[in-house]
Design a protein around this motif. Structure first.
Motif, PDB file in Angstrom:
ATOM      1  N   ASP A 122      -6.067  -3.856  -4.418  1.00  0.00           N
ATOM      2  CA  ASP A 122      -6.049  -4.480  -5.750  1.00  0.00           C
ATOM      3  C   ASP A 122      -5.766  -3.414  -6.821  1.00  0.00           C
ATOM      4  O   ASP A 122      -4.945  -3.612  -7.727  1.00  0.00           O
ATOM      5  CB  ASP A 122      -7.421  -5.151  -5.976  1.00  0.00           C
ATOM      6  CG  ASP A 122      -7.533  -5.886  -7.295  1.00  0.00           C
ATOM      7  OD1 ASP A 122      -6.492  -6.184  -7.900  1.00  0.00           O
ATOM      8  OD2 ASP A 122      -8.673  -6.180  -7.709  1.00  0.00           O
ATOM      9  N   GLY A 123      -6.409  -2.265  -6.708  1.00  0.00           N
ATOM     10  CA  GLY A 123      -6.215  -1.182  -7.690  1.00  0.00           C
ATOM     11  C   GLY A 123      -4.767  -0.706  -7.712  1.00  0.00           C
ATOM     12  O   GLY A 123      -4.176  -0.496  -8.777  1.00  0.00           O
ATOM     13  N   ILE A 124      -4.185  -0.544  -6.514  1.00  0.00           N
ATOM     14  CA  ILE A 124      -2.795  -0.060  -6.447  1.00  0.00           C
ATOM     15  C   ILE A 124      -1.848  -1.120  -7.007  1.00  0.00           C
ATOM     16  O   ILE A 124      -0.906  -0.817  -7.743  1.00  0.00           O
ATOM     17  CB  ILE A 124      -2.429   0.302  -4.989  1.00  0.00           C
ATOM     18  CG1 ILE A 124      -3.303   1.474  -4.524  1.00  0.00           C
ATOM     19  CG2 ILE A 124      -0.949   0.650  -4.862  1.00  0.00           C
ATOM     20  CD1 ILE A 124      -3.228   1.763  -3.046  1.00  0.00           C
ATOM     21  N   MET A 125      -2.140  -2.385  -6.695  1.00  0.00           N
ATOM     22  CA  MET A 125      -1.275  -3.458  -7.217  1.00  0.00           C
ATOM     23  C   MET A 125      -1.339  -3.532  -8.737  1.00  0.00           C
ATOM     24  O   MET A 125      -0.317  -3.685  -9.408  1.00  0.00           O
ATOM     25  CB  MET A 125      -1.713  -4.805  -6.638  1.00  0.00           C
ATOM     26  CG  MET A 125      -1.373  -4.964  -5.175  1.00  0.00           C
ATOM     27  SD  MET A 125      -2.028  -6.553  -4.644  1.00  0.00           S
ATOM     28  CE  MET A 125      -2.187  -6.280  -2.911  1.00  0.00           C
ATOM     29  N   VAL A 135       3.289  -3.002  -7.016  1.00  0.00           N
ATOM     30  CA  VAL A 135       4.237  -2.899  -5.886  1.00  0.00           C
ATOM     31  C   VAL A 135       3.964  -3.985  -4.862  1.00  0.00           C
ATOM     32  O   VAL A 135       2.838  -4.462  -4.714  1.00  0.00           O
ATOM     33  CB  VAL A 135       4.107  -1.551  -5.134  1.00  0.00           C
ATOM     34  CG1 VAL A 135       4.881  -0.478  -5.829  1.00  0.00           C
ATOM     35  CG2 VAL A 135       2.674  -1.172  -4.865  1.00  0.00           C
ATOM     36  N   LEU A 136       5.007  -4.303  -4.096  1.00  0.00           N
ATOM     37  CA  LEU A 136       4.873  -5.233  -2.978  1.00  0.00           C
ATOM     38  C   LEU A 136       4.494  -4.426  -1.740  1.00  0.00           C
ATOM     39  O   LEU A 136       5.098  -3.394  -1.455  1.00  0.00           O
ATOM     40  CB  LEU A 136       6.217  -5.933  -2.748  1.00  0.00           C
ATOM     41  CG  LEU A 136       6.212  -7.053  -1.711  1.00  0.00           C
ATOM     42  CD1 LEU A 136       5.505  -8.289  -2.288  1.00  0.00           C
ATOM     43  CD2 LEU A 136       7.640  -7.422  -1.316  1.00  0.00           C
ATOM     44  N   PHE A 137       3.482  -4.874  -1.026  1.00  0.00           N
ATOM     45  CA  PHE A 137       3.088  -4.168   0.193  1.00  0.00           C
ATOM     46  C   PHE A 137       3.937  -4.584   1.395  1.00  0.00           C
ATOM     47  O   PHE A 137       4.140  -3.817   2.308  1.00  0.00           O
ATOM     48  CB  PHE A 137       1.594  -4.407   0.495  1.00  0.00           C
ATOM     49  CG  PHE A 137       0.697  -3.457  -0.250  1.00  0.00           C
ATOM     50  CD1 PHE A 137       0.513  -3.580  -1.617  1.00  0.00           C
ATOM     51  CD2 PHE A 137       0.036  -2.428   0.420  1.00  0.00           C
ATOM     52  CE1 PHE A 137      -0.303  -2.700  -2.317  1.00  0.00           C
ATOM     53  CE2 PHE A 137      -0.774  -1.537  -0.267  1.00  0.00           C
ATOM     54  CZ  PHE A 137      -0.948  -1.671  -1.644  1.00  0.00           C
ATOM     55  N   ALA A 138       4.425  -5.826   1.382  1.00  0.00           N
ATOM     56  CA  ALA A 138       5.185  -6.315   2.538  1.00  0.00           C
ATOM     57  C   ALA A 138       6.384  -5.413   2.804  1.00  0.00           C
ATOM     58  O   ALA A 138       7.146  -5.088   1.892  1.00  0.00           O
ATOM     59  CB  ALA A 138       5.647  -7.741   2.265  1.00  0.00           C
ATOM     60  N   GLY A 139       6.517  -4.973   4.056  1.00  0.00           N
ATOM     61  CA  GLY A 139       7.660  -4.159   4.445  1.00  0.00           C
ATOM     62  C   GLY A 139       7.526  -2.685   4.120  1.00  0.00           C
ATOM     63  O   GLY A 139       8.353  -1.876   4.527  1.00  0.00           O
ATOM     64  N   ARG A 140       6.462  -2.311   3.380  1.00  0.00           N
ATOM     65  CA  ARG A 140       6.269  -0.895   3.047  1.00  0.00           C
ATOM     66  C   ARG A 140       5.513  -0.183   4.160  1.00  0.00           C
ATOM     67  O   ARG A 140       4.747  -0.813   4.893  1.00  0.00           O
ATOM     68  CB  ARG A 140       5.433  -0.737   1.775  1.00  0.00           C
ATOM     69  CG  ARG A 140       6.033  -1.323   0.549  1.00  0.00           C
ATOM     70  CD  ARG A 140       7.171  -0.465   0.070  1.00  0.00           C
ATOM     71  NE  ARG A 140       7.799  -1.064  -1.092  1.00  0.00           N
ATOM     72  CZ  ARG A 140       7.767  -0.508  -2.302  1.00  0.00           C
ATOM     73  NH1 ARG A 140       7.134   0.605  -2.511  1.00  0.00           N
ATOM     74  NH2 ARG A 140       8.401  -1.088  -3.303  1.00  0.00           N
ATOM     75  N   THR A 141       5.653   1.130   4.216  1.00  0.00           N
ATOM     76  CA  THR A 141       4.837   1.911   5.147  1.00  0.00           C
ATOM     77  C   THR A 141       3.645   2.470   4.375  1.00  0.00           C
ATOM     78  O   THR A 141       3.810   3.215   3.403  1.00  0.00           O
ATOM     79  CB  THR A 141       5.664   3.051   5.764  1.00  0.00           C
ATOM     80  OG1 THR A 141       6.723   2.445   6.517  1.00  0.00           O
ATOM     81  CG2 THR A 141       4.811   3.900   6.696  1.00  0.00           C
ATOM     82  N   VAL A 142       2.451   2.046   4.795  1.00  0.00           N
ATOM     83  CA  VAL A 142       1.223   2.471   4.122  1.00  0.00           C
ATOM     84  C   VAL A 142       0.487   3.446   5.028  1.00  0.00           C
ATOM     85  O   VAL A 142       0.190   3.124   6.186  1.00  0.00           O
ATOM     86  CB  VAL A 142       0.335   1.247   3.811  1.00  0.00           C
ATOM     87  CG1 VAL A 142      -1.025   1.695   3.276  1.00  0.00           C
ATOM     88  CG2 VAL A 142       1.008   0.334   2.793  1.00  0.00           C
ATOM     89  N   LEU A 154      -0.979  -7.890   4.523  1.00  0.00           N
ATOM     90  CA  LEU A 154       0.009  -8.119   3.459  1.00  0.00           C
ATOM     91  C   LEU A 154       1.432  -7.842   3.938  1.00  0.00           C
ATOM     92  O   LEU A 154       2.371  -7.871   3.147  1.00  0.00           O
ATOM     93  CB  LEU A 154      -0.306  -7.223   2.259  1.00  0.00           C
ATOM     94  CG  LEU A 154      -1.497  -7.646   1.397  1.00  0.00           C
ATOM     95  CD1 LEU A 154      -1.808  -6.560   0.367  1.00  0.00           C
ATOM     96  CD2 LEU A 154      -1.208  -8.957   0.674  1.00  0.00           C
ATOM     97  N   GLY A 155       1.546  -7.490   5.222  1.00  0.00           N
ATOM     98  CA  GLY A 155       2.891  -7.283   5.767  1.00  0.00           C
ATOM     99  C   GLY A 155       3.355  -5.839   5.765  1.00  0.00           C
ATOM    100  O   GLY A 155       4.538  -5.562   5.984  1.00  0.00           O
ATOM    101  N   ALA A 156       2.437  -4.899   5.535  1.00  0.00           N
ATOM    102  CA  ALA A 156       2.830  -3.488   5.549  1.00  0.00           C
ATOM    103  C   ALA A 156       2.818  -2.941   6.972  1.00  0.00           C
ATOM    104  O   ALA A 156       2.129  -3.461   7.840  1.00  0.00           O
ATOM    105  CB  ALA A 156       1.852  -2.681   4.694  1.00  0.00           C
ATOM    106  N   HIS A 157       3.609  -1.902   7.208  1.00  0.00           N
ATOM    107  CA  HIS A 157       3.514  -1.136   8.450  1.00  0.00           C
ATOM    108  C   HIS A 157       2.467  -0.063   8.178  1.00  0.00           C
ATOM    109  O   HIS A 157       2.621   0.715   7.232  1.00  0.00           O
ATOM    110  CB  HIS A 157       4.842  -0.452   8.779  1.00  0.00           C
ATOM    111  CG  HIS A 157       5.998  -1.404   8.789  1.00  0.00           C
ATOM    112  ND1 HIS A 157       6.202  -2.310   9.789  1.00  0.00           N
ATOM    113  CD2 HIS A 157       6.993  -1.606   7.894  1.00  0.00           C
ATOM    114  CE1 HIS A 157       7.274  -3.031   9.527  1.00  0.00           C
ATOM    115  NE2 HIS A 157       7.776  -2.628   8.369  1.00  0.00           N
ATOM    116  N   VAL A 158       1.442  -0.008   8.994  1.00  0.00           N
ATOM    117  CA  VAL A 158       0.351   0.931   8.692  1.00  0.00           C
ATOM    118  C   VAL A 158       0.397   2.138   9.635  1.00  0.00           C
ATOM    119  O   VAL A 158       0.535   1.985  10.846  1.00  0.00           O
ATOM    120  CB  VAL A 158      -1.020   0.235   8.803  1.00  0.00           C
ATOM    121  CG1 VAL A 158      -2.158   1.229   8.593  1.00  0.00           C
ATOM    122  CG2 VAL A 158      -1.124  -0.904   7.781  1.00  0.00           C
ATOM    123  N   ILE A 159       0.302   3.312   9.036  1.00  0.00           N
ATOM    124  CA  ILE A 159       0.120   4.543   9.816  1.00  0.00           C
ATOM    125  C   ILE A 159      -1.268   5.071   9.463  1.00  0.00           C
ATOM    126  O   ILE A 159      -1.628   5.140   8.282  1.00  0.00           O
ATOM    127  CB  ILE A 159       1.169   5.619   9.442  1.00  0.00           C
ATOM    128  CG1 ILE A 159       2.579   5.132   9.789  1.00  0.00           C
ATOM    129  CG2 ILE A 159       0.854   6.932  10.147  1.00  0.00           C
ATOM    130  CD1 ILE A 159       3.677   6.098   9.353  1.00  0.00           C
TER     131      ILE A 159
END
Ligand code: NAI
Length: 418
Positions: A195-198, A203-210, A229-234
């Motif tokens: 929520d803080g980052i948004m 930014v949209l998290f979907a499709g991003r690498t978090v 939210l659809g992010a790729h998580v590392i």
């Protein structure tokens, strides 16, 4: 009514603060039930409580609960950026002294800790062990019954003090109660950090690498919510068991340097120092966003980043841009301080209901038992933890299964089932 002693930003914000406190209270059913019992039984009568905590609408409800139990309460901020000035004003309006101004500098922060300790409290509610540290380093003579500690980082410090034999009163590690860390750290930090980052970057998290640094309770929650939210998580971890756990939950686990090259959004939740530093900043992508969910603002080495940057500017509220000499722009949310409190409103009341109910019950228990306790770090008794969970389940409309007599017997026997 004469105004109580305070140092707040603006008393005229009280009306908005009252409404925020009311909204939070509606989602804090367990704490409300405790407040009603406290009103009747007065378990804290005549006791002085000094709290150094995030000054939010949920904390306000905890303060009101403690006062309902008969305590004299005073509050200061445990973090310079998390104070909700309207809530501070509302508490002062209700006769609770508050020392907290959003954005206060370090000198003011410690002056405020001194102000709450000057009230000669029986119990201190701490979040990060700053107040307990002052009580050891600068006020070694001040008598105190004991303290409660809210967060992982504070508990680590206090356990180190106990191990060195210097802890001079008992402490309840409220963070280590199941009803705190399994919910607040996981679900609260998970949701509110994103929520803080948004809010700061939109930014949209979907499709991003978090990239999530640290897969403890907080990191677990952040990674799960980012995935949702659809992010790729590392995930980056130093603990092999937690690293495998992240891998089996479907996340990639890499070294921090490899992760630095791939990430779009970086979130630290380790409780450790300089998790991302010069070598990582040197390889991050243009536009990479960094945020910290750990307790102290030391997880990102911002002084190194500042030295590497040609210019720094506040691009949006709570979003700083560091312009590197090769033209890349690296972004930092909320100056690397607790992102969910600096750039959002902290954990939702629904989850703080459990943490703060654990706080209220721990205070009652500490007052009842302190004479039998050593100068050690204690966990809240399991039956109180279960009581908080039982009440929460009830408030959520759930029902608990009860053992039959046959099942009790079966579980207690060793010669059945062959
Ligand atoms: P934890 O101890 O469960 O997890 C921390 C994890 O970080 C551990 O698995 C550890 O192995 C790992 N770690 C340590 N150094 C590392 C490094 N250099 N690189 C990668 N991983 C590393 O702690 P928890 O409960 O998850 O808390 C983490 C931090 O968040 C603490 O500072 C705590 O006080 C804070 N916290 C923040 C909250 C918030 O509202 N933002 C709420 C609750 C806790």
């Amino acid at each position: 009514m004469e105004p109580v002693p305070n140092d707040i930003a603006d008393p005229s914000l009280a009306d908005l603060g009252h409404r925020r406190i009311e909204w939070a209270a509606r989602r804090m059913a367990v704490l409300s039930a405790i407040q009603m019992r406290f009103e009747k039984e007065q378990p804290l009568a005549g006791k002085r409580i000094a709290a150094c905590m995030h000054v939010t609408s949920e904390t306000a409800n905890l303060m009101l609960t403690l006062r309902a139990g008969g305590a004299e309460v005073v509050l200061c901020a445990s973090n310079p950026l998390s104070t909700q000035d309207d809530v501070a004003a509302a508490l002062v309006d209700q006769g609770i002294p508050v020392y907290a101004v959003r954005g206060e500098d370090s000198e003011t922060f410690y002056r405020h800790i001194d102000a709450i300790l000057d009230t000669d409290p029986h119990i201190v509610f701490d979040d990060g062990a700053d107040t307990t540290t002052v009580l050891h380093q600068e006020r070694a003579e001040q008598p105190i019954v004991g303290a409660l500690e809210e967060t992982t980082t504070g508990v680590i410090r206090l356990k180190a003090m106990a191990a060195d034999g210097v802890l001079r009163f008992p402490v309840v590690a409220v963070n280590d109660s199941a009803t705190k860390h399994l919910f607040d750290n996981r679900h609260g930090t998970g949701q509110s950090s994103l929520d803080g980052i948004m809010r700061a970057a939109n930014v949209l998290f979907a499709g991003r690498t978090v990239v999530v640094a640290g897969y403890g309770d907080c990191g677990w929650g952040i990674a799960e919510r980012a995935k949702g939210l659809g992010a790729h998580v590392i995930v980056t971890e130093i603990d092999p068991v937690r690293a495998v756990s992240a891998a089996m939950n479907g996340h990639r686990v890499l070294s921090s340097l490899d992760a630095a090259r791939e990430g779009d959004i970086f979130i630290t939740a380790t409780g450790n120092i300089h998790v991302f530093r010069e070598e990582h900043f040197a390889v991050m992508k243009d536009g990479a966003i960094m945020a910290n969910a750990g307790h102290f603002d030391v997880e990102l080495n911002l002084s190194q980043l500042g030295d590497m940057a040609e210019a720094v500017r506040e691009l949006r509220p709570n979003l700083q841009e560091y312009l590197m000499d090769d033209g890349r722009r690296l972004m930092v949310v909320a100056e690397g301080r607790l992102v969910n409190l600096g750039a959002a409103e902290g954990h939702p009341a629904d989850v703080m209901d459990m943490s703060f109910s654990a706080q209220a019950l721990s205070a009652e228990w500490l007052l009842q038992t302190h004479e039998t306790l050593d100068n050690q770090v204690y966990v809240m008794p399991e039956e109180l933890d279960n009581e908080v969970a039982r009440l929460k389940l009830e408030a959520m409309g759930g029902g608990l299964e009860e053992l039959t007599a046959e099942q009790v017997n079966y579980l207690a026997s060793w010669n059945q089932g062959t």
